[in-house]
Scaffold this active site. Structure first.
Site, PDB file in Angstrom:
ATOM      1  N   ALA A 120       0.738  -1.198   0.105  1.00  0.00           N
ATOM      2  CA  ALA A 120       0.008   0.017  -0.049  1.00  0.00           C
ATOM      3  C   ALA A 120       0.786   1.329   0.040  1.00  0.00           C
ATOM      4  O   ALA A 120       0.437   2.334  -0.393  1.00  0.00           O
ATOM      5  CB  ALA A 120      -1.068   0.138   1.183  1.00  0.00           C
ATOM      6  N   CYS A 145     -19.712 -18.421 -11.019  1.00  0.00           N
ATOM      7  CA  CYS A 145     -19.381 -18.677 -12.675  1.00  0.00           C
ATOM      8  C   CYS A 145     -18.242 -17.834 -12.887  1.00  0.00           C
ATOM      9  O   CYS A 145     -17.617 -18.128 -13.828  1.00  0.00           O
ATOM     10  CB  CYS A 145     -20.620 -18.394 -13.555  1.00  0.00           C
ATOM     11  SG  CYS A 145     -20.963 -16.645 -14.003  1.00  0.00           S
ATOM     12  N   CYS A 172     -25.432 -12.236 -10.141  1.00  0.00           N
ATOM     13  CA  CYS A 172     -25.034 -12.530 -11.391  1.00  0.00           C
ATOM     14  C   CYS A 172     -26.353 -12.540 -12.366  1.00  0.00           C
ATOM     15  O   CYS A 172     -27.138 -13.229 -12.044  1.00  0.00           O
ATOM     16  CB  CYS A 172     -24.178 -13.611 -11.454  1.00  0.00           C
ATOM     17  SG  CYS A 172     -23.489 -14.235 -13.264  1.00  0.00           S
ATOM     18  N   ILE A 193       8.768   6.336  -0.345  1.00  0.00           N
ATOM     19  CA  ILE A 193       9.142   5.669  -1.481  1.00  0.00           C
ATOM     20  C   ILE A 193       9.126   6.605  -2.752  1.00  0.00           C
ATOM     21  O   ILE A 193       9.768   6.275  -3.686  1.00  0.00           O
ATOM     22  CB  ILE A 193       7.965   4.901  -1.756  1.00  0.00           C
ATOM     23  CG1 ILE A 193       8.091   3.910  -0.416  1.00  0.00           C
ATOM     24  CG2 ILE A 193       7.688   4.031  -3.026  1.00  0.00           C
ATOM     25  CD1 ILE A 193       6.503   2.802  -0.342  1.00  0.00           C
ATOM     26  N   HIS A 241      -3.893 -10.053  -4.263  1.00  0.00           N
ATOM     27  CA  HIS A 241      -5.137  -9.529  -3.537  1.00  0.00           C
ATOM     28  C   HIS A 241      -6.148  -9.118  -4.333  1.00  0.00           C
ATOM     29  O   HIS A 241      -7.244  -8.500  -3.990  1.00  0.00           O
ATOM     30  CB  HIS A 241      -4.805  -8.607  -2.170  1.00  0.00           C
ATOM     31  CG  HIS A 241      -3.803  -9.084  -1.416  1.00  0.00           C
ATOM     32  ND1 HIS A 241      -3.197  -8.451  -0.360  1.00  0.00           N
ATOM     33  CD2 HIS A 241      -3.648 -10.586  -1.178  1.00  0.00           C
ATOM     34  CE1 HIS A 241      -2.736  -9.099   0.194  1.00  0.00           C
ATOM     35  NE2 HIS A 241      -2.655 -10.317   0.179  1.00  0.00           N
ATOM     36  N   SER A 262       5.359  -2.257   1.929  1.00  0.00           N
ATOM     37  CA  SER A 262       4.716  -3.401   2.311  1.00  0.00           C
ATOM     38  C   SER A 262       5.154  -3.519   3.952  1.00  0.00           C
ATOM     39  O   SER A 262       6.444  -3.662   4.048  1.00  0.00           O
ATOM     40  CB  SER A 262       4.850  -4.688   1.510  1.00  0.00           C
ATOM     41  OG  SER A 262       4.285  -5.767   2.368  1.00  0.00           O
ATOM     42  N   SER A 263       4.156  -3.509   4.722  1.00  0.00           N
ATOM     43  CA  SER A 263       4.655  -4.184   6.054  1.00  0.00           C
ATOM     44  C   SER A 263       5.017  -5.517   6.440  1.00  0.00           C
ATOM     45  O   SER A 263       5.803  -5.622   7.160  1.00  0.00           O
ATOM     46  CB  SER A 263       3.398  -3.972   7.021  1.00  0.00           C
ATOM     47  OG  SER A 263       2.400  -4.579   6.775  1.00  0.00           O
TER      48      SER A 263
END
EC number: 2.3.1.286
Length: 253
Positions: free
Chosen positions: A29, A137, A159, A243, A126, A200-201
C-alpha cells in the site's frame, strides 16, 4: 544494511539495479499513498474506520453484501482520481528497459497497469477493485453495471447468468488466495537476482513469504518502507525513507 540517508540509499539501490539481470518488485500500500489511495492497516486507515467484512459473511448475508458495495462506491471517486506516482513510474521505466519481467503486488488499485505494465505482467495477490466478478461462474462485470443496479434497488446485485453474488474482484479475509497468482509469484521470487519489497509492512501471509523465498533462492533483497519490518534483518539493503523520493530518480531510466 540500513541506508544512512536517502542519498546513500538511492546510490546503493542504483548500483544493485545496474548489476541485476532480473528484478522482481513486490509492492504494498505504501507505494500508492502519494497517489491519494488510503492504506488499510495504519491508524486512520480504512480498516480503523470500518471492520473488514469476511468472505463467509459476504456470502451468507445480503446486508453484508449491501454494506460492502456501499463502502466501495463511497471511495469510488478516490480510485478514479488516482494516477500512478513516482514509484509506479520508476518501476514501469525499469520494466520497459527489460529489467523487470513482471511485478507482484498486494495492491488492488490497478495503478501498475496504468503506469505501463501489461495486464499479464501484473501478478495481483489480493485481486483488483476496479471491476467485479461473480463468485459463482466467474463472469466479470464493470462497476458501472453494479452501481446502476445497486442504486436502482438498494441492494447488491446477483449475477445475471447464474444468480450468485457479485463481488469486487478482490480477495477478502477467509477467501482462498488465487492459485495462479501464487504460482507465478513463487516462480518469480525463485528466478530473480534482485527482489525489491516496496511499501509493504510484510505482515500479511502468505504474501509476506515471497521476499524470504527470493532471499533463500539467492537473490539480493531490498526493502523500501517508512517503518521497520520483521524482515529487515535479512535484507541486503533497507531504505526507510519516502518511496516516491527514493524511486523518483529512476523514473527517467
Amino acid at each position: 544494511m540500513i541506508a544512512s540517508d536517502i542519498s546513500n540509499g538511492v546510490e546503493q539501490l542504483g548500483e544493485m539495479i545496474a548489476r541485476a539481470s532480473v528484478i522482481v518488485p513486490f509492492t504494498g500500500a505504501g507505494i500508492s499513498t502519494e497517489c491519494g489511495i488510503p492504506d488499510f492497516r495504519s491508524p486512520g486507515g480504512l480498516w480503523s474506520r470500518n471492520r473488514p467484512i469476511p468472505f463467509d459473511e459476504f456470502i451468507a448475508s445480503r446486508e453484508a453484501r449491501d454494506e460492502s458495495w456501499r463502502r466501495r462506491f463511497a471511495i469510488d471517486a478516490t480510485f478514479k482520481a488516482a494516477a500512478p506516482g513516482r514509484g509506479h513510474r520508476a518501476l514501469a521505466a525499469l520494466y520497459r528497459a527489460g529489467k523487470i519481467p513482471a511485478i507482484v503486488t498486494q495492491n488492488i488499485d490497478n495503478l501498475h497497469q496504468a503506469s505501463g505494465f501489461a495486464d499479464d505482467h501484473v501478478v495481483e495477490l489480493h485481486g483488483n477493485t476496479t471491476y467485479a466478478r461473480c463468485i459463482g461462474c466467474g463472469l466479470t462485470y464493470d462497476l458501472g453495471w453494479v452501481r446502476q443496479r445497486f442504486e436502482a434497488s438498494g441492494h447488491a446485485p446477483d449475477c445475471a447468468t447464474c444468480h450468485e453474488p457479485v463481488k469486487t474482484a478482490t480477495i477478502s479475509f477467509g477467501q482462498a488466495m488465487p492459485e495462479e497468482a501464487m504460482r507465478r509469484a513463487t516462480e518469480l521470487a525463485a528466478q530473480c537476482d534482485l527482489f525489491i519489497a516496496i511499501g509493504s509492512s510484510l505482515v500479511v501471509w502468505p504474501a509476506a513469504g515471497f521476499p524470504l523465498m527470493a532471499k533463500r533462492s539467492g537473490a539480493q533483497l531490498v526493502i523500501i518502507n517508512n517503518e521497520p519490518t520483521e524482515q529487515d534483518d535479512i535484507a541486503d539493503l533497507v531504505i526507510r525513507h519516502d518511496i516516491g523520493d527514493t524511486l523518483g530518480p529512476f523514473v527517467g531510466n
